[in-house]
Design an enzyme around this catalytic site. Structure first.
Site, PDB file in Angstrom:
ATOM      1  N   TYR A 135       0.867  -1.126   0.184  1.00 53.45           N
ATOM      2  CA  TYR A 135      -0.117  -0.011  -0.074  1.00 53.45           C
ATOM      3  C   TYR A 135       0.857   1.300   0.051  1.00 53.45           C
ATOM      4  O   TYR A 135       0.979   2.201   0.671  1.00 53.45           O
ATOM      5  CB  TYR A 135      -0.734  -0.015   1.076  1.00 53.45           C
ATOM      6  CG  TYR A 135      -1.883  -1.051   1.465  1.00 53.45           C
ATOM      7  CD1 TYR A 135      -3.050  -1.446   0.891  1.00 53.45           C
ATOM      8  CD2 TYR A 135      -1.257  -2.263   2.247  1.00 53.45           C
ATOM      9  CE1 TYR A 135      -3.861  -2.654   0.927  1.00 53.45           C
ATOM     10  CE2 TYR A 135      -2.203  -3.594   2.414  1.00 53.45           C
ATOM     11  CZ  TYR A 135      -3.369  -3.457   1.779  1.00 53.45           C
ATOM     12  OH  TYR A 135      -3.998  -4.536   1.985  1.00 53.45           O
ATOM     13  N   GLU A 179       1.101  -1.138  -4.999  1.00 52.89           N
ATOM     14  CA  GLU A 179       0.075  -0.078  -4.773  1.00 52.89           C
ATOM     15  C   GLU A 179      -0.885  -0.313  -5.728  1.00 52.89           C
ATOM     16  O   GLU A 179      -0.508  -0.632  -7.054  1.00 52.89           O
ATOM     17  CB  GLU A 179       0.553   1.301  -4.782  1.00 52.89           C
ATOM     18  CG  GLU A 179       0.158   2.519  -5.247  1.00 52.89           C
ATOM     19  CD  GLU A 179      -1.062   2.690  -4.274  1.00 52.89           C
ATOM     20  OE1 GLU A 179      -1.000   2.735  -3.066  1.00 52.89           O
ATOM     21  OE2 GLU A 179      -2.233   3.097  -4.746  1.00 52.89           O
ATOM     22  N   CYS A 181      -4.827   3.686  10.070  1.00 52.11           N
ATOM     23  CA  CYS A 181      -5.641   5.005  10.627  1.00 52.11           C
ATOM     24  C   CYS A 181      -6.849   4.921  11.334  1.00 52.11           C
ATOM     25  O   CYS A 181      -7.704   5.887  11.977  1.00 52.11           O
ATOM     26  CB  CYS A 181      -5.603   5.971   9.507  1.00 52.11           C
ATOM     27  SG  CYS A 181      -6.663   5.374   8.320  1.00 52.11           S
TER      28      CYS A 181
HETATM   29  C1  LIG Z   1      -3.058   4.862   3.625  1.00 57.24           C
HETATM   30  S1  LIG Z   1      -2.658   5.075   1.931  1.00 57.24           S
HETATM   31  C2  LIG Z   1      -0.799   4.887   2.157  1.00 57.24           C
HETATM   32  C3  LIG Z   1      -0.018   5.362   1.083  1.00 57.24           C
HETATM   33  C4  LIG Z   1       1.337   5.631   1.599  1.00 57.24           C
HETATM   34  N1  LIG Z   1       1.720   4.792   2.138  1.00 57.24           N
HETATM   35  C5  LIG Z   1       1.600   6.885   2.197  1.00 57.24           C
HETATM   36  O1  LIG Z   1       1.826   7.098   3.066  1.00 57.24           O
HETATM   37  O2  LIG Z   1       1.619   7.783   1.201  1.00 57.24           O
HETATM   38  C6  LIG Z   1      -3.406   3.660   1.501  1.00 57.24           C
HETATM   39  C7  LIG Z   1      -2.898   3.557  -0.152  1.00 57.24           C
HETATM   40  O3  LIG Z   1      -3.163   2.077  -0.432  1.00 57.24           O
HETATM   41  C8  LIG Z   1      -3.721   2.200  -1.840  1.00 57.24           C
HETATM   42  N2  LIG Z   1      -4.609   1.130  -1.865  1.00 57.24           N
HETATM   43  C9  LIG Z   1      -5.926   0.793  -1.525  1.00 57.24           C
HETATM   44  N3  LIG Z   1      -6.406  -0.485  -1.670  1.00 57.24           N
HETATM   45  C10 LIG Z   1      -5.368  -1.384  -2.168  1.00 57.24           C
HETATM   46  C11 LIG Z   1      -4.967  -2.461  -2.352  1.00 57.24           C
HETATM   47  N4  LIG Z   1      -6.092  -3.455  -2.433  1.00 57.24           N
HETATM   48  N5  LIG Z   1      -3.910  -2.791  -3.047  1.00 57.24           N
HETATM   49  C12 LIG Z   1      -2.930  -2.096  -3.146  1.00 57.24           C
HETATM   50  N6  LIG Z   1      -2.968  -0.959  -2.690  1.00 57.24           N
HETATM   51  C13 LIG Z   1      -4.234  -0.206  -2.276  1.00 57.24           C
HETATM   52  C14 LIG Z   1      -4.440   3.461  -2.026  1.00 57.24           C
HETATM   53  O4  LIG Z   1      -4.453   3.745  -3.399  1.00 57.24           O
HETATM   54  C15 LIG Z   1      -3.431   4.272  -1.229  1.00 57.24           C
HETATM   55  O5  LIG Z   1      -2.314   4.986  -2.014  1.00 57.24           O
END
Ligand SMILES: C[S@@+](CC[C@H](N)C(=O)[O-])C[C@H]1O[C@@H](n2cnc3c(N)ncnc32)[C@H](O)[C@@H]1O
Length: 423
Positions: free
Chosen positions: A287, A308, A380
């Site tokens: 992610y 991601e 979060c």
């Molecule tokens: C809480 S954010 C964290 C992003 C990064 N770690 C940061 O701090 O900038 C969660 C991320 O997971 C991605 N995401 C959501 N569902 C996902 C999935 N099933 N597999 C991969 N990525 C996913 C979203 O697009 C988002 O960028």
């Protein structure tokens, strides 16, 4: 009933607030003390027969305050909205925001400088109940100057503002003291351009965002089109947002996910991972967004694998990590589908920063078979975070927990766990 009578009876139905929807029970009035704060900032009260009551107030509740609330009873508990304070905690203060209480954004304004204490109590209660008495955890309060670098506004064709809590009713705003100053100052400029038809006039969502340091202002519409604010007005822009954080440069598309308060988030996460000595051979940054964690951990790893789901985010992650001279494989994918059984070797670290809902059960199960020696979980939503720590606990020992106040003035926090694989 004939069709005409049926449709006229539909028209006269009164609108039921979301918290009271689908409830067969009528509302009733309740009066009593707030025992403690539950996860999410709600106060806990108790009915005369001992049933639990979750109380919501727009601008903070202090344990010990006596309140009156309108309550509906569900099968096992009640949900109430505070309508009047019988006694007020002396620490309660006047909110420094003209729309506090009506806009849905910050729910701890009236706690003022005591807001971090309330959050800390809330987190302590959650972690004790969910993870047990023995779990020690670190609290990292937000610095005074932490502000939001992106805000989501709504334009209804006449007014620009935030949505009222639990509703789509617009609360017009002329400024936002929770946002970085240049962003707050841009709100009337955006409204002016929308009224003047300089920007598209269709009602919808607008994101105002700025980089780090705060300066360049971008307005992004629902279709992902951006305009940059220049002294003479808004100009169409294809530029990314740029952040200088702890000596690293990161870029991303406006409108895409990035930390709400980037300088403070980078400081908090960077300092924490450094203090915890997170390093190794391969970092699995799951992610991973546009590569914030891979970049913050930089040379602590020989190699990074970032997964991601957002294609644009992955493209930026590739560019960001390449510019920083950090060899990485950045992959577009669903983490739950991508993680194989037995992921990594003992010197590797798996870092997971999932969306609010946390980890899917099958993913937690597969992570329990991993070969990596260390796992860092970021969450979060405290409740989902505790659930995931417990699921991972089948194979991983919980070494450390830290809670970062990344969202000042609200009851939200970011929880981080360091876990090591049991041999
Ligand atoms: C809480 S954010 C964290 C992003 C990064 N770690 C940061 O701090 O900038 C969660 C991320 O997971 C991605 N995401 C959501 N569902 C996902 C999935 N099933 N597999 C991969 N990525 C996913 C979203 O697009 C988002 O960028």
């Amino acid at each position: 009933m004939n069709r005409k009578a049926e449709s006229s009876s539909k028209k006269t139905k009164t609108k039921v607030p979301p918290a009271y929807r689908n409830s067969p029970a009528p509302t009733e009035s309740w009066q009593g003390p707030v025992e403690r704060l539950a996860w999410g900032g709600k106060g806990v009260g108790r009915a005369a027969d001992g049933r639990l009551l979750l109380l919501e107030a727009p601008l903070a509740l202090f344990p010990g305050e006596v309140v009156e609330a309108t309550v509906i009873w569900k099968a096992r508990h009640g949900e109430g909205r505070v309508t009047r304070w019988i006694t007020r905690d002396p620490r309660r203060t006047v909110a420094a925001c003209p729309v506090a209480g009506s806009c849905g954004g910050c729910d701890l304004w009236e706690a003022g400088r005591h807001a971090p204490d309330l959050k800390r109590q809330m987190v302590a209660d959650l972690l004790r109940r969910q993870l047990g008495e023995g779990v020690a955890w670190d609290w990292r309060p937000a610095p005074e100057e932490a502000r939001r670098h992106r805000i989501q506004l709504h334009w209804d064709g006449t007014e620009l503002g935030y949505f009222r809590r639990h509703s789509h009713t617009l609360v017009p705003v002329a400024a936002c003291p929770a946002a970085a100053e240049p962003l707050s100052l841009a709100i009337p400029r955006l409204k002016e351009a929308l009224i003047g038809r300089v920007l598209t006039t269709r009602p919808g969502r607008w994101e105002l965002s700025t980089g780090t340091p705060a300066g360049t202002i971008l307005a992004t519409d629902e279709r992902g089109r951006s305009w940059c604010l220049e002294p003479d007005g808004w100009h169409r822009s294809e530029e990314p947002l740029r952040h200088q954080l702890r000596g690293i440069a990161l870029r991303h598309e406006p409108g895409a996910f990035f930390q709400v308060s980037p300088p403070w988030a980078a400081e908090a996460f960077g300092g924490l991972l450094e203090a915890w000595g997170v390093k190794g051979r391969t970092l699995y940054d799951l992610y991973g967004g546009v590569g914030l964690f891979s970049a913050l951990l930089g040379k602590q790893f020989d190699r990074r694998v970032l997964v991601e789901s957002g294609e644009a985010a992955v493209a930026w992650a590739r560019r960001n990590l390449e510019s920083l001279g950090l060899p990485s494989d950045c992959l577009v994918g669903d983490v739950a589908a991508w993680v194989p059984e037995g992921l990594g070797h003992s010197e590797d670290v798996i870092l997971l920063d999932p969306p609010r809902a946390g980890l899917e059960p099958e993913l937690s199960g597969r992570l329990c078979t991993a070969g990596a020696g260390t796992l860092v979980l970021v969450g979060c939503d405290g409740a989902a975070f505790c659930r995931d720590v417990k699921r991972l606990g089948e194979a991983w020992d919980l070494e450390k927990v830290a809670v970062l106040d990344l969202f000042p003035l609200t009851s939200h926090v970011e929880c981080v766990a360091l876990m090591t694989k049991r041999p």
